[in-house]
Enzyme design. Structure first.
Site, PDB file in Angstrom:
ATOM      1  N   LYS A  30       0.833   8.617  -2.417  1.00 43.84           N
ATOM      2  CA  LYS A  30       0.836   7.193  -2.069  1.00 43.84           C
ATOM      3  C   LYS A  30       2.069   6.567  -2.700  1.00 43.84           C
ATOM      4  O   LYS A  30       2.652   7.153  -3.637  1.00 43.84           O
ATOM      5  CB  LYS A  30      -0.437   6.519  -2.591  1.00 43.84           C
TER       6      LYS A  30
ATOM      7  N   ASP B  12       2.401  12.493 -10.575  1.00 44.38           N
ATOM      8  CA  ASP B  12       0.943  12.473 -10.658  1.00 44.38           C
ATOM      9  C   ASP B  12       0.291  13.602  -9.858  1.00 44.38           C
ATOM     10  O   ASP B  12      -0.257  13.388  -8.776  1.00 44.38           O
ATOM     11  CB  ASP B  12       0.365  11.121 -10.215  1.00 44.38           C
TER      12      ASP B  12
ATOM     13  N   THR C 159      -6.972   8.128  -3.059  1.00 42.59           N
ATOM     14  CA  THR C 159      -7.025   6.666  -3.015  1.00 42.59           C
ATOM     15  C   THR C 159      -7.415   6.239  -1.608  1.00 42.59           C
ATOM     16  O   THR C 159      -6.832   6.724  -0.634  1.00 42.59           O
ATOM     17  CB  THR C 159      -5.628   6.119  -3.392  1.00 42.59           C
TER      18      THR C 159
HETATM   19  N1  464 Z   1       0.580   9.224 -13.211  1.00 41.21           N
HETATM   20  C1  464 Z   1       1.838   9.629 -13.583  1.00 41.21           C
HETATM   21  O1  464 Z   1       2.121  10.805 -13.686  1.00 41.21           O
HETATM   22  N2  464 Z   1       2.730   8.631 -13.800  1.00 41.21           N
HETATM   23  C2  464 Z   1       4.059   8.761 -14.130  1.00 41.21           C
HETATM   24  C3  464 Z   1       4.647   9.994 -14.509  1.00 41.21           C
HETATM   25  C4  464 Z   1       6.013  10.043 -14.828  1.00 41.21           C
HETATM   26  C5  464 Z   1       6.769   8.862 -14.759  1.00 41.21           C
HETATM   27  C6  464 Z   1       6.161   7.653 -14.375  1.00 41.21           C
HETATM   28  C7  464 Z   1       4.801   7.609 -14.066  1.00 41.21           C
HETATM   29  C8  464 Z   1       7.127   6.673 -14.381  1.00 41.21           C
HETATM   30  C9  464 Z   1       6.874   5.279 -14.016  1.00 41.21           C
HETATM   31  C10 464 Z   1       7.906   4.201 -14.113  1.00 41.21           C
HETATM   32  C11 464 Z   1       7.607   2.874 -14.034  1.00 41.21           C
HETATM   33  C12 464 Z   1       8.786   2.151 -14.167  1.00 41.21           C
HETATM   34  C13 464 Z   1       8.909   0.693 -14.129  1.00 41.21           C
HETATM   35  C14 464 Z   1       7.812  -0.105 -14.483  1.00 41.21           C
HETATM   36  C15 464 Z   1       7.937  -1.502 -14.433  1.00 41.21           C
HETATM   37  C16 464 Z   1       9.105  -2.111 -14.031  1.00 41.21           C
HETATM   38  C17 464 Z   1      10.171  -1.295 -13.648  1.00 41.21           C
HETATM   39  C18 464 Z   1      11.399  -1.977 -13.171  1.00 41.21           C
HETATM   40  O2  464 Z   1      11.504  -3.175 -13.201  1.00 41.21           O
HETATM   41  N3  464 Z   1      12.357  -1.246 -12.612  1.00 41.21           N
HETATM   42  C19 464 Z   1      13.563  -1.891 -12.048  1.00 41.21           C
HETATM   43  C20 464 Z   1      13.442  -1.984 -10.525  1.00 41.21           C
HETATM   44  N4  464 Z   1      12.487  -3.041 -10.128  1.00 41.21           N
HETATM   45  C21 464 Z   1      11.512  -2.423  -9.213  1.00 41.21           C
HETATM   46  C22 464 Z   1      10.586  -3.425  -8.566  1.00 41.21           C
HETATM   47  C23 464 Z   1      11.321  -4.597  -7.964  1.00 41.21           C
HETATM   48  C24 464 Z   1      12.270  -5.215  -8.949  1.00 41.21           C
HETATM   49  C25 464 Z   1      13.213  -4.163  -9.531  1.00 41.21           C
HETATM   50  C26 464 Z   1      10.098   0.093 -13.714  1.00 41.21           C
HETATM   51  C27 464 Z   1       9.807   3.068 -14.312  1.00 41.21           C
HETATM   52  N5  464 Z   1       9.251   4.352 -14.283  1.00 41.21           N
HETATM   53  C28 464 Z   1       8.345   7.316 -14.771  1.00 41.21           C
HETATM   54  O3  464 Z   1       9.448   6.778 -14.891  1.00 41.21           O
HETATM   55  N6  464 Z   1       8.081   8.619 -14.994  1.00 41.21           N
END
Ligand code: 464
Length: 302
Positions: free
Chosen positions: A140, A156, A188
């Site tokens: 998703k 995930d 989901t």
């Molecule tokens: N269930 C899982 O395994 N989850 C995981 C695993 C690995 C992993 C993971 C989740 C990640 C999640 C993640 C979340 C984020 C993030 C969270 C909140 C805000 C932002 C952010 O603002 N990024 C800049 C780009 N934004 C994006 C949205 C619109 C405005 C501009 C990034 C970056 N990376 C990650 O980087 N690496």
């Protein structure tokens, strides 16, 4: 370097929440490299009987890094794991631009170029995963991340399934079917395939159903099956109750209609022997070079 521990990292903000894990942005104090660290509380995992899912995620992430494919580098990497008395730690790739979902919702819906490019990267990733016998089962936009260059990284694998290559006798099949009935897992609601709702049997075609839902969502800005409750969503899925709104690209509609098919073996690509040539040759992807996607500059999402 010896076995790592949480003392080797500076933990930052929470960047993800799972049902039994929390993902933190972290920095490796030795290399200053930014990482994502997925932390699972042992007591919660044991109480919820989810140890099997944790083990499966680690096994799948290791399979994907050992069988790295240069033309499908579309997965988070697992660098190392460690634990302390209360928690398990997975150090993973940090995807600087986070989840794909806010990009779809922020602009309302993708234009055709973005829909073609990003669904093609997902298809390339599915082709590689399925060639290793890995089914994601919970694909998703929240589990499709974007790195700094705006290429996808699938994450995930806690709900994934690994198909075993050996031939299985009918008795094993019957036993596994019995286990499936006891197994409460479904993905989901909006993206779950009909077969996961009826007899719990997942196949690679279950991920093709999710791909169909994601392509629809990129074009329309909403998921094909949505309702006020999970029960109502399930009813719509089982009745194939969705419509493509006016203005929906005809070639995208043709592709979605060939993926959102109740009988999994009748979905486009389900009978392909190696990879998904019948999906890649669909008119929607005309002119798309799948082998060099990771070297292409992604279209700007606007
Ligand atoms: N269930 C899982 O395994 N989850 C995981 C695993 C690995 C992993 C993971 C989740 C990640 C999640 C993640 C979340 C984020 C993030 C969270 C909140 C805000 C932002 C952010 O603002 N990024 C800049 C780009 N934004 C994006 C949205 C619109 C405005 C501009 C990034 C970056 N990376 C990650 O980087 N690496």
């Amino acid at each position: 370097a010896g076995k790592r521990s949480s003392k080797d990292f500076i933990f930052g903000r929470v960047i993800g929440e799972g049902s039994f894990s929390t993902v933190y942005l972290a920095k490796d104090i030795h290399t200053s490299k930014e990482l994502a660290i997925k932390v699972c509380d042992k007591r919660h995992v044991i109480r919820e009987k989810k140890a099997e899912y944790i083990k499966r995620e680690k096994e799948v992430l290791n399979m994907l890094s050992v069988n790295f494919k240069a033309t499908a580098p579309f997965f988070v990497k697992l660098y190392c794991t460690f634990q302390d008395p209360d928690r398990l730690y997975f150090t993973l790739t940090y995807a600087k631009n986070g989840e794909l979902l806010p990009y779809i919702t922020r602009v309302g819906c993708f234009d055709i170029d973005c829909t073609r490019f990003y669904s093609a990267e997902i298809l390339q990733a599915l082709e590689h995963m399925h060639s290793l016998g890995i089914i994601h089962r919970d694909l998703k936009p929240e589990n499709i991340l974007l790195n700094e260059e705006m290429h996808i990284l699938i994450t995930d694998f806690g709900s994934s399934k690994i198909l075993n290559a050996t031939h299985r006798g009918q008795d094993v099949e019957n036993e596994e079917r019995a286990v499936r009935r006891r197994n409460s897992f479904v993905g989901t609601a909006q993206y779950v395939s009909p077969e996961l709702l009826t007899d719990k049997s997942a196949s690679p075609a279950s991920d093709l159903w999710a791909l169909g839902c994601i392509i629809y969502q990129m074009v329309a800005g909403v998921t094909p099956f949505h309702a006020g409750s999970e029960y109502m969503i399930f009813q719509k899925i089982l009745k194939l109750d969705y419509i493509c709104p006016d203005g929906f690209s005809p070639s995208a509609k043709d592709l979605v209609d060939k993926l959102l098919v109740l009988e999994s073996s009748n979905r486009l690509g389900a009978c392909d022997k190696e990879g998904y040539p019948s999906i890649k040759s669909h008119p929607f992807y005309q002119g798309m070079d799948f082998e060099t996607l990771h070297q292409q500059t992604p279209p700007v999402i606007s």
